[in-house]
Motif scaffolding. Structure first.
Motif, mmCIF file in Angstrom:
data_model
loop_
_atom_site.group_PDB
_atom_site.id
_atom_site.type_symbol
_atom_site.label_atom_id
_atom_site.label_comp_id
_atom_site.label_asym_id
_atom_site.label_seq_id
_atom_site.Cartn_x
_atom_site.Cartn_y
_atom_site.Cartn_z
ATOM 1 N N LEU A 158 64.393 53.947 67.132
ATOM 2 C CA LEU A 158 65.311 54.896 67.780
ATOM 3 C C LEU A 158 64.619 55.587 68.953
ATOM 4 O O LEU A 158 63.462 55.979 68.861
ATOM 5 C CB LEU A 158 65.823 55.929 66.779
ATOM 6 C CG LEU A 158 66.579 55.364 65.575
ATOM 7 C CD1 LEU A 158 67.184 56.495 64.736
ATOM 8 C CD2 LEU A 158 67.661 54.391 66.002
ATOM 9 N N GLY A 159 65.355 55.713 70.036
ATOM 10 C CA GLY A 159 64.797 56.342 71.222
ATOM 11 C C GLY A 159 64.067 55.377 72.136
ATOM 12 O O GLY A 159 63.531 55.786 73.166
ATOM 13 N N THR A 160 64.030 54.095 71.766
ATOM 14 C CA THR A 160 63.326 53.130 72.619
ATOM 15 C C THR A 160 64.324 52.324 73.449
ATOM 16 O O THR A 160 65.506 52.237 73.130
ATOM 17 C CB THR A 160 62.465 52.156 71.788
ATOM 18 O OG1 THR A 160 63.333 51.374 70.956
ATOM 19 C CG2 THR A 160 61.478 52.918 70.916
ATOM 20 N N PRO A 180 69.570 63.979 70.757
ATOM 21 C CA PRO A 180 68.635 62.853 70.700
ATOM 22 C C PRO A 180 69.311 61.556 71.159
ATOM 23 O O PRO A 180 70.473 61.329 70.852
ATOM 24 C CB PRO A 180 68.271 62.758 69.214
ATOM 25 C CG PRO A 180 68.670 64.072 68.622
ATOM 26 C CD PRO A 180 69.758 64.632 69.460
ATOM 27 N N VAL A 181 68.571 60.754 71.894
ATOM 28 C CA VAL A 181 69.118 59.518 72.453
ATOM 29 C C VAL A 181 68.667 58.336 71.604
ATOM 30 O O VAL A 181 67.473 58.166 71.352
ATOM 31 C CB VAL A 181 68.663 59.354 73.911
ATOM 32 C CG1 VAL A 181 69.045 57.985 74.445
ATOM 33 C CG2 VAL A 181 69.266 60.459 74.772
ATOM 34 N N VAL A 182 69.614 57.534 71.139
ATOM 35 C CA VAL A 182 69.289 56.365 70.323
ATOM 36 C C VAL A 182 68.668 55.275 71.179
ATOM 37 O O VAL A 182 67.668 54.665 70.824
ATOM 38 C CB VAL A 182 70.548 55.843 69.595
ATOM 39 C CG1 VAL A 182 70.275 54.487 68.938
ATOM 40 C CG2 VAL A 182 71.011 56.857 68.546
ATOM 41 N N ASN A 183 69.299 55.023 72.346
ATOM 42 C CA ASN A 183 68.799 53.980 73.236
ATOM 43 C C ASN A 183 68.955 54.465 74.669
ATOM 44 O O ASN A 183 70.068 54.515 75.188
ATOM 45 C CB ASN A 183 69.572 52.679 73.007
ATOM 46 C CG ASN A 183 69.027 51.536 73.847
ATOM 47 O OD1 ASN A 183 68.345 51.754 74.851
ATOM 48 N ND2 ASN A 183 69.334 50.315 73.437
ATOM 49 N N PRO A 184 67.862 54.853 75.315
ATOM 50 C CA PRO A 184 67.972 55.461 76.649
ATOM 51 C C PRO A 184 68.717 54.596 77.658
ATOM 52 O O PRO A 184 69.429 55.130 78.503
ATOM 53 C CB PRO A 184 66.515 55.661 77.066
ATOM 54 C CG PRO A 184 65.763 55.752 75.781
ATOM 55 C CD PRO A 184 66.476 54.846 74.814
ATOM 56 N N GLU A 234 66.982 66.790 75.591
ATOM 57 C CA GLU A 234 67.594 66.502 74.289
ATOM 58 C C GLU A 234 67.588 67.737 73.404
ATOM 59 O O GLU A 234 66.555 68.110 72.861
ATOM 60 C CB GLU A 234 66.852 65.345 73.595
ATOM 61 C CG GLU A 234 66.866 64.041 74.382
ATOM 62 C CD GLU A 234 66.224 62.873 73.630
ATOM 63 O OE1 GLU A 234 65.870 63.041 72.441
ATOM 64 O OE2 GLU A 234 66.067 61.802 74.244
#
Lengths: 753, 272, 154
Positions: free
Chosen positions: A4-6, A632-636, A692
């Motif tokens: 997550l976040g990548t 929060p960002v799951v996939n930028p 975020e």
């Protein structure tokens, strides 16, 4: 490490990039073999009585399967014909140019337009209502027998001028939030069959369940008698929510004729038949003190409904709810009226009611700042809701979950180099540069995942080969759910993404679901998937405990390799495939629905830099810098993509796009030659800054990002155009800021000086 | 959208095109790239019964340097004009203006002859040809005739071409002055010009300032009389009556003509 | 009339109505559905294919007009093993597509551009894409993808 976040590239793409997606027009299914092609005969008049429809010449053509009119709609439930009620095919009266009057079914696709030309419709012209001012005059009523074109009102019954009594400065202005077209690249399309007393519809839609419910309701069918499937969908932007009259009519025609029917509209039909968006006129009143504090704000909304009620009575409620934006304002008054006009009906378009609220308050803030002679960014800063006041309930009844508004503003000003931009602006003014620089600042908060009680559904199954299928009630049409949902599952279960298939869009598989709109998917649909994974994981823990004869509490899932081991015991552990096997015939799966009571409130700040050629009036967006905080960002890359698209659409509203009508109610921007859909050549690359701030409303801490770009960019870009001309005394230019409109404003300002 | 039915005939040569046009008369329309005609047909605003396709008449696609002029075959595409080394050297105005027509896809299909024969005052290249004092070579049943560009454009979508004639060549004299400029204002880059101005030396062509492409004669006269650029350019709208439309009122177009003419003359001056 | 076209390297021959648009011919007779129809007025570029190696809008070309010619569609860019070429690959890496509807036309327009100008600037790319509309991406990542594809080719 969590995935997550990548920045994971989309798993959807190889198919879309090699064979192309399968949109509705691409379907080559055996069930649709021998389908008749549907072509709608549409009214060329904005308001007229239909005196006769002669279909004989059309029927006489070889290859014509049927020509259907309102008279044939005798096998569906009657509808109360109240003000604003939209028929499937126009009966006695047409109320907007492009309204469907008849449906032609032909054996060959190429015959459709030829035959439609042969359907002879006699019209008796009626006086036309174009624009809300004319609508409000009630001289011509769209629905005789009613006493007004106003079909809905809300908010304050009367405004109280005492709200502004203690203000040192009060500014009032009427501004237009113009009508625009959603214009997804794929137009509307439907295919339908009726077999074994059941209707199956393939629809280019954002929500199969909503389509099913609308069809069931309108055609009087049992809920189980309709199945709706979404193939790949080429964009929606709000305008593909639910079932349009054409979709329902096509379904009805398939039942009526017993033939499979397929319909794909032309772009020209799309521009007049698909719902338009925005179309509000605002009167803003803002008052406060010369030190920059705003103490009272009033927003009076007139919503152009178009000829029928789609969402024209709902949208202004959202606008009122979000009226005070990111500001802590002591007194806020709002009211709206929704008025019928002889134009295409209004419904959702990216932002749907919230961009209008932001545009109004941000324009008002600029007007106030100009009046007191203070920097527009500084006036905003002095009125923002401070971080320690969350959750913050506004005077209009919205409860903002979390926010760091000042931080967003300061961050974007810093990233844009605000002070240097102002210095450059001063230099250009001093030397009388024909290309003046304008800097527009907007701050915004919006509501996403609205209607959270409806929630979203998911089903997750781990198969005996160790692969996973996820079904989601969300309905992606470009957002990248197949990638993001798989990331959520991998993160929880340790099963690699390439073993996870995400599916959606079939009411027979997931009988309940809501769909993708209102920036709701990740926070509701994503959470449902996450929760399904958590449920499956807990079930797997028990199964693994049985398998390894251990206490479930001692079992550990290694999410790096997807195996279960007993804490402190070396060994290979148990794999997911084994557990699925052990789970037996019901499999290792979970059905979930995530619903909540609270919506979420993403926020941000934008800076637009516009150059205006003051000799020609041509504005050009040269930079656009944004902070958009949706938690929060799951996939930028997906989140950035949403922001990019939103910025472009929002900037386009400020500078280029408008669905326009002439005085006779003829749409004059009904092709993409005339409707100035923005291209790559008009836009710069965008500068995005990440921020975020999580919410506590859902376990992922996420808010929606789908509409933020649109909401923040429109007022920033509009403001930048005005700012470039501020030294001439210009305070406002309505959207779109076309070259001639800008040139006219410059001329008027110079004449006034 | 689908065009109404028609009969398609392909001409392999200019001669064959002429005989097909003679055969079908008023029912026939010539089609080259098709980017003016096909959209109109799909909107059912044009319904020819026969289309004579001259797109394959290769003999009419060329750019040649002749003794006193440049000869361009009518079926030379914008793309070829844009990338021609000969034009870059001798007539950069035409190369540049061609490169700003439509989009790359349109320039891969659209031809200079198609544009001129269509007679749309909003097209860029006709005004450029006008500013360059071009001559249009036309073949017909009674042979070949040469029409000065100043006499070619008669009205909106009306030209000196007779129904049975075919535009075959555009002759452009080598300009005396090497100074040139092209100023074009559009809503979006892809759109037709709201107004455009082509300058070669002291010749000024105007796009979309009336029912035909125009020469800004008042400006040219003023320049010849030695007026300074701003004073000459101030006369750019003299005698024009551009149609108002959604993009621009008459007054705004006239203003743009003055501004763009001044800028074009200044830009050309900087190239002299 | 009979129309013979080489599509993605294979010769195809069909009897068509004279008025058949190339885009319908490719989709319905040849059976290649990647090429989409977005606007009818040769504005949006969704129908862009390569005609003898150059980008054209196949909704504004008659099948009859390209009898004897070569057409390349999105399907023809892909290698025999399903491998994507440099432009396709860059579109995925840079997230240059969302709903995917403009994508086939956008990729073909980009391919045509890079053949004519292997080393374009950002401005040149933006001008070269003005005939290809996208509603999802704001063009940002499309421009990045084409810059990347050009770089990869060097």
């Amino acid at each position: 490490m969590s995935i997550l976040g990548t920045r994971v590239v989309r798993t959807e793409d190889p198919r879309l990039l090699t064979t192309g997606a399968t949109y509705l027009e691409d379907l080559r299914l055996p069930e649709l073999q021998g389908a008749a092609y549907a072509t709608f005969v549409r009214s060329p008049m904005a308001h007229a009585r239909i005196t006769e429809i002669d279909v004989s010449a059309a029927l006489a053509e070889p290859g014509v399967v049927a020509v259907l009119t309102a008279r044939d709609l005798d096998d569906i439930p009657d509808r109360p014909a109240g003000a604003g009620a939209e028929p499937l095919l126009a009966g006695d009266v047409v109320r907007f140019a492009g309204e469907p009057v008849a449906l032609v079914l032909t054996e060959e696709a190429y015959q459709g337009e030829d035959v439609a030309e042969l359907v002879s419709v006699d019209y008796e012209e009626l006086p036309v209502v174009v624009g809300v001012d004319q609508g409000l005059r009630d001289e011509t009523l769209l629905f005789p027998g009613t006493d007004s074109n106003v079909v809905s009102t809300g908010g304050a019954e009367a405004f109280d001028d005492a709200a502004f009594a203690d203000c040192e400065v009060v500014v009032e202005r009427t501004i237009v939030n113009q009508r625009v077209a959603a214009a997804p690249l794929e137009v509307r399309a439907t295919a339908a069959i009726w077999a074994d007393d059941r209707m199956t519809l393939w629809v280019s839609t954002q929500n199969v369940h909503g389509v099913r419910d609308a069809v069931v309701d309108r055609l009087g069918l049992g809920k189980g008698a309709v199945r709706v499937i979404a193939p790949d969908v080429g964009g929606g932007f709000g305008a593909k929510i639910g079932a349009d009259r054409e979709t329902i009519t096509v379904g009805w025609a398939a039942r009526r004729t017993g033939r499979p029917v397929r319909w794909v509209e032309t772009r020209n039909e799309n521009m007049v038949g698909m719902s338009h968006g925005r179309a509000q006129v605002h009167t803003v009143t803002i008052g406060g003190s010369r030190d920059g504090r705003v103490s009272a704000y009033r927003l009076d909304i007139v919503q152009d409904c178009g000829a029928y009620i789609r969402l024209g009575t709902m949208l202004p409620n959202l606008t009122m709810l979000m009226a005070s934006g990111v500001y802590d304002l002591p007194r806020v008054e709002t009211a709206y009226r929704t008025v019928l006009t002889n134009t295409t009906p209004i419904a959702a378009y990216r932002g749907a009611g919230r961009p209008e609220a932001t545009a109004a308050i941000e324009r008002a803030m600029d007007l106030f700042a100009a009046e007191i002679g203070m920097d527009a960014a500084e006036v905003r800063r002095r009125n923002l809701v401070p971080p320690d006041k969350f959750p913050f309930t506004t005077k209009t009844g919205a409860t903002y979950d979390t926010g760091e508004y000042a931080k967003a503003l300061d961050t974007v000003l810093d990233a844009a180099g605000y002070e240097e931009l102002r210095a450059e602006q001063r230099r250009r003014r001093e030397r009388g540069d024909p290309r003046q620089l304008g800097i527009g600042v907007s701050t915004y908060v919006e509501i996403t995942g609205g209607g959270p009680e409806a929630g979203e559904t998911a089903r997750l199954s781990v198969h005996t080969d160790g692969t996973v299928t996820v079904w989601t009630g969300s309905s992606p049409h470009g957002q990248g759910h197949a990638t993001a949902w798989a990331m959520l599952v991998q993160d929880e279960l340790g099963i690699p993404m390439d073993r996870i298939t995400v599916r959606h869009g079939d009411t027979d598989v997931l009988t309940e679901g809501v769909g993708t709109f209102g920036s709701r998917s990740l926070q509701l649909g994503g959470t449902a998937v996450h929760n399904a994974a958590v449920e499956v994981k807990e079930r797997a823990r028990e199964l693994a405990a049985e398998e390894m004869e251990a206490d479930p509490a001692d079992l550990v899932l290694d999410t790096e390799n997807g195996t279960w081991t007993v804490r402190g015991v070396p060994g290979q552990g148990v794999a997911w495939a084994q557990l699925a096997e052990r789970a037996g015939p019901d499999g290792l799966s979970a059905d979930t629905k995530f619903a909540t009571k609270q919506a979420t409130f993403p926020f941000g700040a934008h800076v637009a830099v516009v150059e205006v050629d003051i000799e020609t009036g041509v504005p050009r967006l040269v930079r656009h810098v944004t902070v958009d905080d949706a938690g929060p960002v799951v996939n930028p890359i997906l989140a950035e993509g949403q922001r990019h698209g939103g910025i472009a659409q929002g900037a386009a509203q400020a500078l280029y796009e408008e669905m326009a009508y002439d005085e006779y109610g003829n749409p004059v921007t009904a092709t993409l030659m005339d409707y100035t859909f923005v291209t790559a050549a008009e836009l710069p690359s965008f500068e995005l800054v990440a921020m975020e701030t999580p919410t506590s409303v859902n376990p992922l801490g996420v808010k929606g990002i789908g509409e933020a770009g649109t909401i923040g960019s429109t007022p920033a870009v509009q403001s930048a155009v005005v700012d470039a001309l501020a030294h001439l005394g210009i305070r406002h230019i309505d959207m779109p800021a076309t070259p001639e409109r800008v040139w006219t404003a410059i001329n008027e300002a110079r004449t006034a000086q | 959208m689908i065009p109404p039915k028609f009969v398609y005939r392909r001409a392999g040569s200019a001669e064959e095109a002429l005989s097909l046009v003679a055969e079908y008369g008023d029912d026939a329309k010539l089609i080259a790239g098709g980017h003016s005609l096909l959209p109109l047909m799909k909107l059912r605003l044009a319904q020819p019964e026969v289309l004579v396709d001259i797109g394959r008449v290769r003999e009419l696609s060329y750019i040649r340097g002749e003794a006193d002029h440049i000869a361009i075959g009518a079926l030379t595409r914008y793309h070829d004009l844009e990338h021609s080394e000969l034009l870059a050297e001798e007539l950069p105005l035409l190369a540049h203006a061609s490169g700003r027509v439509g989009d790359p896809q349109v320039r891969h299909r659209g031809t200079i002859g198609g544009s001129i024969a269509h007679g749309d005052a909003a097209s860029d290249v006709p005004a450029v040809v006008l500013a360059l004092d071009g001559t249009l070579v036309v073949s017909g049943p009674s042979g070949v005739r040469e029409i000065p560009s100043g006499e070619f454009f008669h009205g909106p979508f009306e030209t000196a071409l007779e129904p049975e004639e075919l535009l075959t060549e555009i002759r452009l004299p080598r300009p005396a002055s090497s100074s040139w400029a092209f100023q074009k204002l559009t809503s979006r880059a892809i759109d037709w010009a709201v107004v455009a101005v082509a300058v070669q030396g002291r010749s000024v062509g105007l796009v979309n300032m009336g029912s035909t492409p125009l020469r800004a004669t008042a400006v040219e006269r003023a320049l010849a009389d030695g007026a300074a650029i701003p004073d000459a350019a101030a006369q750019a709208a003299e005698g024009t009556s551009p149609f108002p439309d959604r993009n621009a009122s008459t007054a705004y177009r006239q203003h743009l003509a003055r501004v763009l003419t001044r800028r074009a003359l200044e830009e050309a001056g900087s190239r002299a | 009339m009979n129309v013979t076209i080489t599509v993605n390297g294979e010769k195809t021959s069909h009897e068509v109505e004279d008025r058949t648009l190339l885009v319908h011919h490719l989709r319905d007779a040849v059976g290649l559905t990647a090429t989409n129809i977005g606007c009818d007025t040769s504005t949006c570029g969704s129908c862009t294919v390569l005609l003898n190696g150059e980008s054209v809008k196949s909704c504004t070309v008659l099948a009859a007009q390209v009898d004897g010619d070569e057409i390349q569609t999105l399907e023809g860019l892909t290698g025999e093993d399903g491998e994507m070429d440099a432009v396709q690959n860059a579109f995925q890496q840079k997230h240059a597509l969302q709903c995917g509807f403009c994508t086939p036309g956008m990729v073909m327009a980009a391919t045509s551009l890079l053949r004519e100008n292997p080393d374009p600037t950002e401005d040149e790319i933006r001008m070269a894409l003005k005939g290809n509309l996208c509603r999802c991406t704001g063009y940002h990542n499309i421009v990045q993808a084409i810059l990347t594809a050009a770089e990869d080719a060097r």
